[in-house]
Design an enzyme around this catalytic site. Structure first.
Site, PDB file in Angstrom:
ATOM      1  N   GLY A  32      -5.313  -1.466   4.840  1.00 53.01           N
ATOM      2  CA  GLY A  32      -5.980  -2.769   4.708  1.00 53.01           C
ATOM      3  C   GLY A  32      -5.820  -3.634   5.952  1.00 53.01           C
ATOM      4  CG  ASP A  33      -1.955  -4.484   7.147  1.00 47.72           C
ATOM      5  OD1 ASP A  33      -2.311  -5.179   6.189  1.00 47.72           O
ATOM      6  OD2 ASP A  33      -0.823  -3.981   7.252  1.00 47.72           O
ATOM      7  NE  ARG A  48       2.416  -5.606  -0.207  1.00 48.55           N
ATOM      8  CZ  ARG A  48       1.087  -5.527  -0.147  1.00 48.55           C
ATOM      9  NH1 ARG A  48       0.341  -6.042  -1.124  1.00 48.55           N
ATOM     10  NH2 ARG A  48       0.484  -4.939   0.867  1.00 48.55           N
ATOM     11  CD1 TRP A  69      19.651  -7.121   3.301  1.00 48.16           C
ATOM     12  CD2 TRP A  69      18.244  -5.434   3.770  1.00 48.16           C
ATOM     13  NE1 TRP A  69      20.213  -5.953   2.853  1.00 48.16           N
ATOM     14  CE2 TRP A  69      19.381  -4.903   3.119  1.00 48.16           C
ATOM     15  CE3 TRP A  69      17.236  -4.552   4.164  1.00 48.16           C
ATOM     16  CZ2 TRP A  69      19.520  -3.537   2.861  1.00 48.16           C
ATOM     17  CZ3 TRP A  69      17.370  -3.209   3.900  1.00 48.16           C
ATOM     18  CH2 TRP A  69      18.495  -2.715   3.256  1.00 48.16           C
ATOM     19  NE  ARG A  70       9.628 -10.256   3.835  1.00 43.60           N
ATOM     20  CZ  ARG A  70       8.391  -9.735   3.786  1.00 43.60           C
ATOM     21  NH1 ARG A  70       8.040  -8.942   2.793  1.00 43.60           N
ATOM     22  NH2 ARG A  70       7.529 -10.002   4.734  1.00 43.60           N
ATOM     23  CG  LEU A  87       3.224  -7.498  14.659  1.00 45.85           C
ATOM     24  CD1 LEU A  87       3.224  -6.026  14.923  1.00 45.85           C
ATOM     25  CD2 LEU A  87       2.532  -8.258  15.787  1.00 45.85           C
ATOM     26  CB  ALA A 110      -1.256  -0.318   8.621  1.00 42.62           C
TER      27      ALA A 110
HETATM   28  P1  ADP Z   1      -4.958  -1.913   0.945  1.00 47.11           P
HETATM   29  O1  ADP Z   1      -4.490  -0.989   2.035  1.00 47.11           O
HETATM   30  O2  ADP Z   1      -5.095  -3.322   1.404  1.00 47.11           O
HETATM   31  O3  ADP Z   1      -4.207  -1.743  -0.355  1.00 47.11           O
HETATM   32  P2  ADP Z   1      -7.224  -0.231   0.154  1.00 47.11           P
HETATM   33  O4  ADP Z   1      -6.364   0.791  -0.491  1.00 47.11           O
HETATM   34  O5  ADP Z   1      -8.430  -0.667  -0.592  1.00 47.11           O
HETATM   35  O6  ADP Z   1      -6.472  -1.544   0.598  1.00 47.11           O
HETATM   36  O7  ADP Z   1      -7.667   0.396   1.556  1.00 47.11           O
HETATM   37  C1  ADP Z   1      -8.175  -0.368   2.615  1.00 47.11           C
HETATM   38  C2  ADP Z   1      -9.225   0.421   3.339  1.00 47.11           C
HETATM   39  O8  ADP Z   1      -8.671   1.663   3.783  1.00 47.11           O
HETATM   40  C3  ADP Z   1     -10.421   0.800   2.493  1.00 47.11           C
HETATM   41  O9  ADP Z   1     -11.368  -0.238   2.469  1.00 47.11           O
HETATM   42  C4  ADP Z   1     -10.921   2.031   3.215  1.00 47.11           C
HETATM   43  O10 ADP Z   1     -11.639   1.661   4.366  1.00 47.11           O
HETATM   44  C5  ADP Z   1      -9.637   2.685   3.689  1.00 47.11           C
HETATM   45  N1  ADP Z   1      -9.164   3.699   2.728  1.00 47.11           N
HETATM   46  C6  ADP Z   1      -8.101   3.620   1.884  1.00 47.11           C
HETATM   47  N2  ADP Z   1      -7.950   4.772   1.182  1.00 47.11           N
HETATM   48  C7  ADP Z   1      -8.939   5.595   1.598  1.00 47.11           C
HETATM   49  C8  ADP Z   1      -9.320   6.950   1.292  1.00 47.11           C
HETATM   50  N3  ADP Z   1      -8.652   7.694   0.391  1.00 47.11           N
HETATM   51  N4  ADP Z   1     -10.392   7.460   1.935  1.00 47.11           N
HETATM   52  C9  ADP Z   1     -11.071   6.764   2.855  1.00 47.11           C
HETATM   53  N5  ADP Z   1     -10.760   5.492   3.207  1.00 47.11           N
HETATM   54  C10 ADP Z   1      -9.719   4.910   2.582  1.00 47.11           C
END
Ligand code: ADP
Length: 315
Positions: free
Chosen positions: A265-266, A174, A106-107, A34, A263
């Protein structure tokens, strides 16, 4: 003029309770697929892209409330199934005295698990009628489904790929959602074979395959051919390889203070997809993803205020 490009994101959005255990809690909602749908819709608003969220809900007021909020974000609800007597999943986030967050879920009985418990679903119907340009799902989408549902999602992804549609898979592994690691590996491997775009968080991929060595894991990822591959590595540069082309590094954006990585990565996935679907290259799309994710992690919660991303819309 051609109609809008239609993208479907499949997965589960749950009710969120956030606050102090046995104290005051705020109720919102959340779920990776989402979140991605919302960020994709926000980035591509006005660019001729319709984002549909495919999930199942109950037929009660909490499900009504979720649908109203998704609609307010510009999400199309035509692929949502309402299952009488069922409820959305629920999770609770508590913050302890040290500021550490604890999640309880709870899913197990949630409506979304039963999305494919029908002869044909709205998602399959639209895809098979060639009305979907792209499908997005994640490792969580695979994990919540029972085996038959998972097989249906995989078949659908395979058919879409065969028709030359974009099939994007975000690994989001996960472990606690799987009863055994072997089943997770099998499902992820099957979806990777269907995906034309793999959005991979390196840590998750290492956990999934039990590979402690980063370089070995990367070598294994880039052995795969015929697909676009993006490897996210937090603050380190993102690795991007277009279909069978050379590997590029796209720097992450510097962030003065990380407030909450929920979020990250999302939102990256939403921006990346919006950029690719509006004709940007994979490296341009990764830069857009890094820019949005960097903004998101400077705000609390999954959904940052829309005003804070007004400059991140694609035309
Ligand atoms: P997820 O959230 O899927 O675990 P990541 O931790 O690799 O994945 O983070 C996803 C994206 O978020 C990265 O590709 C980057 O763009 C951004 N990001 C995450 N942590 C940082 C940070 N400390 N500084 C800058 N960008 C970040």
């Amino acid at each position: 003029m051609p109609g809008p490009i239609r993208v479907a994101s499949f997965g589960e959005c749950m009710i969120e309770l956030n606050g102090e255990a046995f104290g005051v809690m705020r109720q919102t909602f959340g779920g990776d697929s989402l979140n991605t749908a919302v960020y994709l819709a926000r980035c591509s608003a006005g660019a001729g892209i319709t984002v549909s969220y495919a999930t199942a809900l109950g037929d009660e007021f909490l499900s009504d409330g979720l649908m109203a909020r998704w609609q307010a974000e510009g999400i199309d609800l035509g692929l949502v199934r309402r299952l009488p007597g069922k409820l959305p999943g629920l999770y609770q986030i508590s913050v302890d005295g040290q500021g550490e967050r604890h999640f309880s879920y709870w899913r197990g009985q949630s409506a979304a698990r039963d999305y494919f418990a029908a002869d044909i679903t709205p998602l399959e119907c639209e895809a098979d009628a060639n009305r979907l340009e792209a499908l997005y799902c994640s490792g969580i989408s695979l994990a919540i489904l029972p085996q038959e549902g998972r097989a249906r999602l995989l078949d659908l992804a395979r058919r879409m790929r065969q028709r030359g549609r974009l099939v994007a898979f975000d690994n989001n592994h996960r472990p606690r959602l799987w009863s055994e690691a072997g089943a997770a590996r099998e499902a992820h491997a099957a979806m990777m074979d269907c995906a034309s775009l793999q959005l991979l968080t390196l840590d998750d991929e290492q956990t999934l395959w039990g590979e402690a060595d980063e370089d070995r894991q990367l070598a294994r990822i880039f052995e795969r051919s015929g697909t676009e591959i993006v490897v996210k590595r937090g603050a380190r540069p993102t690795l991007v390889r277009s279909v069978d082309a050379v590997l590029h590094e796209v720097p992450a954006e510097p962030v003065p203070q990380v407030v909450d990585t929920t979020a990250a990565g999302d939102s990256f996935a939403g921006a990346y997809l919006a950029a690719r679907l509006t004709g940007r290259t994979p490296t341009e799309a990764a830069a857009w993803g890094n820019r949005l994710a960097a903004r998101v992690i400077q705000h609390r919660g999954a959904m940052m205020p829309i005003d804070a991303m007004a400059d991140l819309r694609l035309r």
